[in-house]
Design a protein around this motif. Structure first.
Motif, PDB file in Angstrom:
ATOM      1  N   PHE A  13     -72.275 -16.319 -26.523  1.00  0.00           N
ATOM      2  CA  PHE A  13     -73.087 -16.751 -27.661  1.00  0.00           C
ATOM      3  C   PHE A  13     -74.083 -15.659 -27.984  1.00  0.00           C
ATOM      4  N   LYS A  15     -77.699 -15.013 -29.643  1.00  0.00           N
ATOM      5  CA  LYS A  15     -78.919 -15.610 -30.181  1.00  0.00           C
ATOM      6  C   LYS A  15     -79.805 -14.453 -30.594  1.00  0.00           C
ATOM      7  N   SER A  42     -78.476 -24.351 -14.112  1.00  0.00           N
ATOM      8  CA  SER A  42     -78.563 -24.750 -15.511  1.00  0.00           C
ATOM      9  C   SER A  42     -78.339 -23.559 -16.433  1.00  0.00           C
ATOM     10  N   GLY A  43     -77.577 -23.756 -17.459  1.00  0.00           N
ATOM     11  CA  GLY A  43     -77.356 -22.699 -18.443  1.00  0.00           C
ATOM     12  C   GLY A  43     -76.272 -21.720 -18.060  1.00  0.00           C
ATOM     13  N   THR A  44     -75.450 -22.054 -17.069  1.00  0.00           N
ATOM     14  CA  THR A  44     -74.406 -21.115 -16.672  1.00  0.00           C
ATOM     15  C   THR A  44     -73.121 -21.324 -17.461  1.00  0.00           C
ATOM     16  N   GLY A  45     -73.025 -22.396 -18.204  1.00  0.00           N
ATOM     17  CA  GLY A  45     -71.817 -22.561 -19.019  1.00  0.00           C
ATOM     18  C   GLY A  45     -70.893 -23.663 -18.571  1.00  0.00           C
ATOM     19  N   LYS A  46     -71.406 -24.621 -17.811  1.00  0.00           N
ATOM     20  CA  LYS A  46     -70.554 -25.723 -17.339  1.00  0.00           C
ATOM     21  C   LYS A  46     -70.110 -26.604 -18.518  1.00  0.00           C
ATOM     22  N   SER A  47     -71.096 -26.984 -19.325  1.00  0.00           N
ATOM     23  CA  SER A  47     -70.744 -27.803 -20.498  1.00  0.00           C
ATOM     24  C   SER A  47     -69.828 -27.023 -21.432  1.00  0.00           C
ATOM     25  N   THR A  48     -70.119 -25.751 -21.565  1.00  0.00           N
ATOM     26  CA  THR A  48     -69.286 -24.906 -22.413  1.00  0.00           C
ATOM     27  C   THR A  48     -67.835 -24.949 -21.953  1.00  0.00           C
ATOM     28  N   GLU A 169     -72.031 -34.387 -16.344  1.00  0.00           N
ATOM     29  CA  GLU A 169     -73.154 -35.055 -15.664  1.00  0.00           C
ATOM     30  C   GLU A 169     -73.158 -36.563 -15.910  1.00  0.00           C
ATOM     31  N   HIS A 202     -75.160 -31.853 -11.112  1.00  0.00           N
ATOM     32  CA  HIS A 202     -76.184 -31.049 -10.457  1.00  0.00           C
ATOM     33  C   HIS A 202     -76.472 -31.557  -9.061  1.00  0.00           C
TER      34      HIS A 202
ATOM     35  N   VAL B 379     -72.455 -28.510 -30.518  1.00  0.00           N
ATOM     36  CA  VAL B 379     -73.905 -28.467 -30.719  1.00  0.00           C
ATOM     37  C   VAL B 379     -74.434 -29.869 -31.013  1.00  0.00           C
TER      38      VAL B 379
HETATM   39  N1  ATP Z   1     -74.066 -23.206 -29.630  1.00  0.00           N
HETATM   40  C1  ATP Z   1     -74.730 -22.354 -28.830  1.00  0.00           C
HETATM   41  N2  ATP Z   1     -75.376 -21.318 -29.389  1.00  0.00           N
HETATM   42  C2  ATP Z   1     -76.026 -20.419 -28.624  1.00  0.00           C
HETATM   43  N3  ATP Z   1     -76.089 -20.514 -27.313  1.00  0.00           N
HETATM   44  C3  ATP Z   1     -75.459 -21.519 -26.691  1.00  0.00           C
HETATM   45  C4  ATP Z   1     -74.749 -22.515 -27.431  1.00  0.00           C
HETATM   46  N4  ATP Z   1     -74.222 -23.404 -26.577  1.00  0.00           N
HETATM   47  C5  ATP Z   1     -74.598 -22.989 -25.348  1.00  0.00           C
HETATM   48  N5  ATP Z   1     -75.343 -21.867 -25.408  1.00  0.00           N
HETATM   49  C6  ATP Z   1     -75.864 -21.120 -24.296  1.00  0.00           C
HETATM   50  O1  ATP Z   1     -74.828 -20.906 -23.394  1.00  0.00           O
HETATM   51  C7  ATP Z   1     -75.290 -21.083 -22.081  1.00  0.00           C
HETATM   52  C8  ATP Z   1     -74.463 -22.112 -21.362  1.00  0.00           C
HETATM   53  O2  ATP Z   1     -74.727 -23.389 -21.933  1.00  0.00           O
HETATM   54  P1  ATP Z   1     -74.163 -24.706 -21.285  1.00  0.00           P
HETATM   55  O3  ATP Z   1     -74.636 -25.854 -22.075  1.00  0.00           O
HETATM   56  O4  ATP Z   1     -72.695 -24.565 -21.098  1.00  0.00           O
HETATM   57  O5  ATP Z   1     -74.869 -24.699 -19.869  1.00  0.00           O
HETATM   58  P2  ATP Z   1     -74.752 -25.741 -18.687  1.00  0.00           P
HETATM   59  O6  ATP Z   1     -74.196 -25.010 -17.531  1.00  0.00           O
HETATM   60  O7  ATP Z   1     -74.020 -26.937 -19.133  1.00  0.00           O
HETATM   61  O8  ATP Z   1     -76.262 -26.068 -18.456  1.00  0.00           O
HETATM   62  P3  ATP Z   1     -76.909 -27.442 -17.969  1.00  0.00           P
HETATM   63  O9  ATP Z   1     -76.635 -27.535 -16.522  1.00  0.00           O
HETATM   64  O10 ATP Z   1     -78.345 -27.264 -18.235  1.00  0.00           O
HETATM   65  O11 ATP Z   1     -76.289 -28.518 -18.773  1.00  0.00           O
HETATM   66  C9  ATP Z   1     -76.767 -21.447 -22.166  1.00  0.00           C
HETATM   67  O12 ATP Z   1     -77.518 -20.294 -21.906  1.00  0.00           O
HETATM   68  C10 ATP Z   1     -76.939 -21.893 -23.570  1.00  0.00           C
HETATM   69  O13 ATP Z   1     -78.215 -21.538 -24.016  1.00  0.00           O
END
Ligand code: ATP
Ligand code: MG
Lengths: 232, 384
Positions: A13, A15, A42-48, A169, A202, B379
């Motif tokens: 991504f 930003k 958090s923020g490592t991309g699991k949801s992604t 989660e 988590h 998103v």
């Molecule tokens: N649409 C987007 N635009 C820009 N950045 C994004 C977008 N979606 C996710 N990110 C970034 O990508 C990274 C991974 O996001 P993600 O939601 O996959 O994290 P996560 O591992 O699920 O975190 P958490 O444990 O907090 O849920 C984060 O740094 C987030 O800021």
């Protein structure tokens, strides 16, 4: 061949000036019937990752296939159809439709399948029975407790008999006791109904119920032992 | 596959106050559309049925389009009858109606100052003015008048004030009402008819305003027109009655354009009312809409469901407005310079009002729906 196959999947991504790469050339195999947990800071991309597997988002590079279907090659509307038949999504905050009853919420995915009315009814009743909410069928989400709402969310995710269920989660916003109920439920679904699960959490205890534990960090999978020493 | 119907219906009940307010706003807008379209329809109808295709009007060439300004010699009908063929004759009576027509103040015991339309006629009038039917009372003799159904509306008086047995005062003379007539909605329904000779005496005039002739079936106005052209000394012109009212329609074109403009503007306001509500409704549902997509609903299905919501609301508003229009407004008399006519909430007006209503629903729901579906699902799933 594994049920879920990720090959060289990258996603980044931007930003402003900054580019984040949550997934960097990731490979992953999940076998049918497996229960995989996914942890990581958090923020490592699991949801992604879950979003990519479920076709809600697209990778920049690499391929993802589920049960031999290359998800990454499908058009948006084909993806929607594919999701309806093959994928269940359990959200952290159940995301139930507030104007629909428990029954109707669970019924939603089945409306997208070619089923007769009675088949549909049977599916919904089975799913509600699996999560133990048969007696709450006509309640609206606001009339349910948080744990019950999450169970409805789970019933909705499994009602279409999907090949894979992803959970982001699922116990994240529940108290310890309710969380335990949900864990037991997920475990049962995996063992008794043979549902393939990929669950982000988590909580190390929650991750413990899975048959395999993955940890994502800095865009790569690290094995769970390393992760523990890292203190993740 | 579409979302269940209940989803759209129950979503409307989600924010009841706002839905009710929007419903009220949309109903008002659609009601206004009904009224304006009913107005246009009434006006058009009154002008279009006013003309009789077999009737020719002969009036002064100097009066331009406005017959009221015409003044022609009293001997004109006799001359016409003698020189022109093709006028209907029966039992030795030529179907010719010499008439004096004027706009004047008409007072009653209760009311003053209303501007009325008075027509002095002879017994030839009912022969030529075939749409006129006496619905009550008798034909007027000296000092008496009959009133058209819409005469009271034209004057702005109560209908009872022009009831049979009452008196009216115009041209410094008191007249007794002895009858009532209808003309199938034609313009003359808003007139007051009296004896031609009486009116000439009262106004101290000897001339006529117009001579109306009924042609035999199949004959044309050409001969009469030719006569008018040849006898330049008489300064006459002849015009088919239908053509005359057609030219009036032309004359009222600006009014109709204005009315359509009002429909347009009012509808525009309605779209904003719909937009306002639907934007609000959809904005609070971003995550829900993303969830539906995650479940496997196509964007088109969700779009249709949101539009269905808007249309449902607009349909309810159309129904309310339509009911009010039909019950309270249909047949309402409207005063107008050239007379009076009634609001016509006919099938065209109903179709139009409901059509606009549905359009409001669709136009109000589409932009917010499109906006919500444009957002990335991944998103939106995180939205609060
Ligand atoms: N649409 C987007 N635009 C820009 N950045 C994004 C977008 N979606 C996710 N990110 C970034 O990508 C990274 C991974 O996001 P993600 O939601 O996959 O994290 P996560 O591992 O699920 O975190 P958490 O444990 O907090 O849920 C984060 O740094 C987030 O800021
Ligand atoms: Mg996450």
């Amino acid at each position: 061949m594994a049920l879920v196959e990720l090959r060289g999947v990258s996603k980044s991504f931007t930003k402003g000036e900054e580019t984040i790469t949550p997934l960097d050339e990731v490979d992953l195999d999940i076998q049918a019937g497996e229960f995989v947990s996914l942890m990581g800071p958090s923020g490592t991309g699991k949801s992604t990752l879950l979003n990519l597997i479920s076709g809600i988002d697209r990778p920049d590079r690499g391929t993802i296939s589920v049960d031999g279907v290359e998800v990454t090659g499908l058009s948006r509307s084909k993806l929607a159809d594919w999701r309806a038949a093959n994928l269940g999504y359990i959200f952290q905050t159940h995301n139930l439709i507030p104007v629909l009853t428990t029954y109707e919420n669970v019924e939603l995915p089945t409306l997208l399948l070619k089923l007769s009315k009675s088949q549909r009814r049977q599916r919904v009743e089975l799913a509600l029975e699996a999560v133990g909410l048969t007696d709450r069928a006509n309640h609206y989400p606001r009339q349910l407790s948080g744990g019950q709402e999450q169970r409805v969310g789970i019933a909705r995710a499994i009602v279409a008999h999907p090949k894979v269920v992803v959970a982001d989660e699922p116990t994240g916003s529940l108290d310890a006791q309710t969380s335990e109920q949900i864990q037991t439920l997920l475990q049962r679904l995996n063992r008794e109904l043979d549902i393939t699960l990929l669950m982000v959490t988590h909580d190390r205890d929650v991750a413990g119920i899975a048959s395999r534990k993955l940890v994502l960090d800095q865009g790569k999978f690290v094995d769970s032992e390393t992760a523990i020493t890292m203190g993740v | 596959m579409l979302l269940p119907w209940e989803y759209g219906v129950r979503n409307l009940a989600r924010r009841p106050l706002r839905t009710m307010l929007t419903l009220a706003a949309l109903s008002t807008v659609i009601l206004l559309v009904f009224v304006v379209v009913g107005f246009i329809r009434g006006l058009e109808k009154s002008l279009s049925i006013s003309g009789d295709r077999d009737v020719v009007l002969v009036y002064s060439v100097n009066s331009e389009e406005n017959i009221e300004n015409s003044a022609i010699a009293a001997r004109t009908p006799a001359l016409l009858a003698a020189s022109v063929e093709g006028t209907q004759q029966r039992f030795g009576v030529t179907h010719v109606s010499p008439e004096m027509y004027l706009g004047t103040r008409v007072n009653t015991d209760e009311n003053n100052g209303g501007l009325g339309l008075v027509r002095g006629v002879t017994t030839g009038a009912p022969l030529v003015r075939r749409s006129v039917k006496l619905i009550d009372g008798k034909w007027p003799s000296s000092g008496e008048v009959i009133v058209g159904q819409l005469a009271a509306a034209k004057l702005g008086y109560d209908k009872q004030d022009l009831a049979i047995g009452k008196q009216v005062v115009f041209e410094n003379k008191t007249w007794e009402i002895v009858g009532q007539f209808a003309a199938g909605g034609a313009a003359c329904e808003s007139e007051i008819w009296c004896n031609l000779a009486d009116l000439q005496t009262a106004t101290k005039r000897q001339d006529l305003t117009v001579v109306a002739l009924l042609l035999e079936p199949g004959s044309s106005t050409a001969e009469i027109e030719l006569f008018c052209k040849e006898r330049t000394d008489l300064e006459l012109r002849a015009l088919g009655e239908t053509d005359y009212y057609q030219s009036l329609q032309q004359h009222y074109k600006p009014v109709r354009i204005l009315a359509w403009l009002v429909v347009l503007l009012v509808s525009g306001a309605g779209v904003f009312a719909g937009l306002n509500m639907m934007y609000g409704a959809v904005a609070g549902r971003v995550r829900e809409i993303a969830t539906l997509q995650a479940i496997g609903y196509r964007r088109r299905a969700i779009l249709l469901s949101i539009v269905q919501e808007g249309v449902l609301l607009a349909a309810a508003a159309s129904l309310i407005a339509g009911a009010i229009a039909l019950v309270l407004m249909n047949g309402l008399a409207i005063r107008f310079t050239m007379g009076a006519f009634t609001l016509r909430i006919d099938s065209v007006a109903v179709l139009f009002g409901c059509g606009i209503g549905l359009l409001l629903g669709v136009l109000g729901a589409l932009p917010p729906a499109i906006k919500a579906l444009r957002a990335k699902v991944a998103v939106s799933l995180k939205a609060v």
